[in-house]
Write a protein that holds these residues in place. Structure first.
Motif, PDB file in Angstrom:
ATOM      1  N   PRO A  51       0.517  -1.865   0.132  1.00 18.69           N
ATOM      2  CA  PRO A  51      -0.119  -0.343  -0.273  1.00 18.69           C
ATOM      3  C   PRO A  51       0.809   1.113   0.223  1.00 18.69           C
ATOM      4  O   PRO A  51       1.813   1.295   0.255  1.00 18.69           O
ATOM      5  CB  PRO A  51      -1.209   0.234   1.046  1.00 18.69           C
ATOM      6  N   LEU A  52       0.147   2.297   0.002  1.00 20.02           N
ATOM      7  CA  LEU A  52       0.549   4.009  -0.419  1.00 20.02           C
ATOM      8  C   LEU A  52       1.084   4.596   1.131  1.00 20.02           C
ATOM      9  O   LEU A  52       0.539   5.342   0.967  1.00 20.02           O
ATOM     10  CB  LEU A  52       0.125   4.926  -1.547  1.00 20.02           C
ATOM     11  N   VAL A  53       1.828   3.885   1.739  1.00 21.22           N
ATOM     12  CA  VAL A  53       2.385   4.404   2.662  1.00 21.22           C
ATOM     13  C   VAL A  53       3.032   5.389   2.875  1.00 21.22           C
ATOM     14  O   VAL A  53       3.819   5.911   2.323  1.00 21.22           O
ATOM     15  CB  VAL A  53       3.064   3.289   4.197  1.00 21.22           C
ATOM     16  N   PRO A  54       1.898   7.038   3.840  1.00 20.62           N
ATOM     17  CA  PRO A  54       2.699   8.101   2.917  1.00 20.62           C
ATOM     18  C   PRO A  54       4.407   8.286   3.394  1.00 20.62           C
ATOM     19  O   PRO A  54       5.235   8.852   3.228  1.00 20.62           O
ATOM     20  CB  PRO A  54       1.981   9.052   3.994  1.00 20.62           C
ATOM     21  N   ALA A  55       4.837   7.977   4.989  1.00 12.03           N
ATOM     22  CA  ALA A  55       6.275   7.291   5.387  1.00 12.03           C
ATOM     23  C   ALA A  55       7.181   6.872   4.578  1.00 12.03           C
ATOM     24  O   ALA A  55       7.981   7.819   4.627  1.00 12.03           O
ATOM     25  CB  ALA A  55       5.914   6.767   6.689  1.00 12.03           C
ATOM     26  N   LEU A  56       6.814   6.348   4.023  1.00 14.74           N
ATOM     27  CA  LEU A  56       7.962   5.948   2.764  1.00 14.74           C
ATOM     28  C   LEU A  56       7.814   6.215   1.080  1.00 14.74           C
ATOM     29  O   LEU A  56       9.044   6.423   1.684  1.00 14.74           O
ATOM     30  CB  LEU A  56       6.565   4.247   1.925  1.00 14.74           C
ATOM     31  N   ASP A  57       7.420   7.385   1.085  1.00 18.18           N
ATOM     32  CA  ASP A  57       7.389   8.446   0.145  1.00 18.18           C
ATOM     33  C   ASP A  57       7.959   9.712   0.752  1.00 18.18           C
ATOM     34  O   ASP A  57       9.679   9.602   0.399  1.00 18.18           O
ATOM     35  CB  ASP A  57       6.362   8.990   0.007  1.00 18.18           C
ATOM     36  N   ASP A  58       8.083   9.454   2.159  1.00 20.13           N
ATOM     37  CA  ASP A  58       9.121  10.394   2.468  1.00 20.13           C
ATOM     38  C   ASP A  58      10.622   9.719   3.222  1.00 20.13           C
ATOM     39  O   ASP A  58      11.986  10.371   3.249  1.00 20.13           O
ATOM     40  CB  ASP A  58       9.120  10.794   4.337  1.00 20.13           C
ATOM     41  N   TRP A  59      10.495   8.367   3.113  1.00 22.36           N
ATOM     42  CA  TRP A  59      11.624   7.774   3.295  1.00 22.36           C
ATOM     43  C   TRP A  59      12.402   7.959   1.461  1.00 22.36           C
ATOM     44  O   TRP A  59      13.815   7.702   1.782  1.00 22.36           O
ATOM     45  CB  TRP A  59      11.761   6.041   3.323  1.00 22.36           C
ATOM     46  N   LEU A  60      12.178   7.423   1.105  1.00 17.88           N
ATOM     47  CA  LEU A  60      12.467   7.564  -0.793  1.00 17.88           C
ATOM     48  C   LEU A  60      13.324   9.411  -0.830  1.00 17.88           C
ATOM     49  O   LEU A  60      14.153   9.029  -1.468  1.00 17.88           O
ATOM     50  CB  LEU A  60      11.146   6.972  -1.717  1.00 17.88           C
ATOM     51  N   ASP A  61      12.095  10.447  -0.311  1.00 19.11           N
ATOM     52  CA  ASP A  61      12.985  11.744  -0.256  1.00 19.11           C
ATOM     53  C   ASP A  61      13.987  11.950   0.300  1.00 19.11           C
ATOM     54  O   ASP A  61      15.077  12.430  -0.270  1.00 19.11           O
ATOM     55  CB  ASP A  61      11.797  12.696  -0.680  1.00 19.11           C
ATOM     56  N   LEU A  62      14.240  11.863   1.514  1.00 19.23           N
ATOM     57  CA  LEU A  62      14.782  11.529   2.856  1.00 19.23           C
ATOM     58  C   LEU A  62      15.977  10.469   1.599  1.00 19.23           C
ATOM     59  O   LEU A  62      17.869  11.494   1.754  1.00 19.23           O
ATOM     60  CB  LEU A  62      14.846  10.883   4.105  1.00 19.23           C
TER      61      LEU A  62
END
Length: 270
Positions: free
Chosen positions: A153-164
């Motif tokens: 699923p599209l867990v928002p924290a993983l978008d933040d992980w990838l950006d970081l």
């Protein structure tokens, strides 16, 4: 950035080596295996704890494999892994991909898995790999491409992980989206005959999800990556906790699916 100032983003925390020890020739170097012949001498650059290196030795039973890594403690783990398996035609040493300690034309194949994304001068590294490869031999490299990682699923924290992760890796002098650049780097390094391919890792079973999410949740909080995030001002400890929790959330989902795309090159030395 000069290679001397490039920093290995992941470090060698247990959560990192947990990932590296999972790697095999079958799941990480399949694109190369058909080119190996029993007599060949192979150099495995950035060998880590030696699981791929020891596997490659079985494909060259009349030859040998030399593993090189710049972390002495990890090289010792690789020696222990080979001894545990009883592999006799493999050895390990410390070294730097930008300045390998071998004479010109020493190896039939020079292989690097997940190395070029972490060095400050990947083109120079490929030139050095070519230098120690015999005419007619092969330089092989495989690197993941972080922008090509997808999940559900599209867990928002993983978008933040990838950006970081992108920001930290580039601040360290590396290129996290290396997979798509391998062919270009090889061309810059002077290779004329380049075969390109791609392959994936996919984590979707309960066991794979628990393993993949667990190592990233731990790495986010406990590894030298976490220290570099904080020291570099890229994120706060609370941000890291939230990202770590996001990894656990993804791993706990029965619908969880994660794919890692890798670029691959086989370069013939003229």
């Amino acid at each position: 950035m000069a290679h001397e100032s490039a920093v290995y983003t992941h470090g060698h925390h247990e959560s990192v080596l947990r990932s590296h020890r999972w790697r095999t020739a079958a799941n990480s170097a399949a694109y190369l295996l058909g080119a190996l012949k029993p007599h060949m001498r192979v150099l495995d650059v950035g060998c880590g704890p030696g699981t791929i290196t020891a596997d490659l030795a079985a494909y060259v039973p009349e030859g040998e494999v030399v593993g090189v890594d710049n972390a002495p403690a990890v090289v010792e783990q690789a020696r222990e892994e080979a001894a545990r398996r009883g592999v006799g035609n493999v050895s390990f040493t410390t070294g730097d991909v930008h300045a390998l300690g071998s004479p010109d034309a020493s190896f039939c194949v020079v292989h690097a898995h997940q190395v070029l994304q972490h060095v400050g001068d990947p083109v120079g590294a490929l030139r050095e790999m070519r230098r120690v490869t015999k005419p007619g031999g092969i330089v092989a490299a495989r690197d993941s491409d972080y922008a090509g990682m997808i999940w559900y699923p599209l867990v928002p924290a993983l978008d933040d992980w990838l950006d970081l992760y992108h920001r930290v890796a580039r601040a360290n002098g590396g290129e996290p989206d290396a997979g798509r650049r391998l062919r270009s780097w090889a061309g810059e390094a002077g290779f004329a005959e380049i075969t390109s391919s791609s392959s994936t890792w996919c984590f979707a079973t309960p066991e794979d999800r628990a393993w993949w999410s667990g190592l990233w949740a731990d790495r986010t909080l406990q590894s030298s990556y976490a220290s570099r995030v904080i020291e570099g001002g890229h994120a706060t400890q609370d941000d890291l906790r939230r990202i770590s929790d996001g990894w656990r959330e993804w791993g706990a989902s029965a619908d969880g699916w994660f794919s890692v795309v890798h670029g691959e090159i086989l370069c013939r030395v003229g």
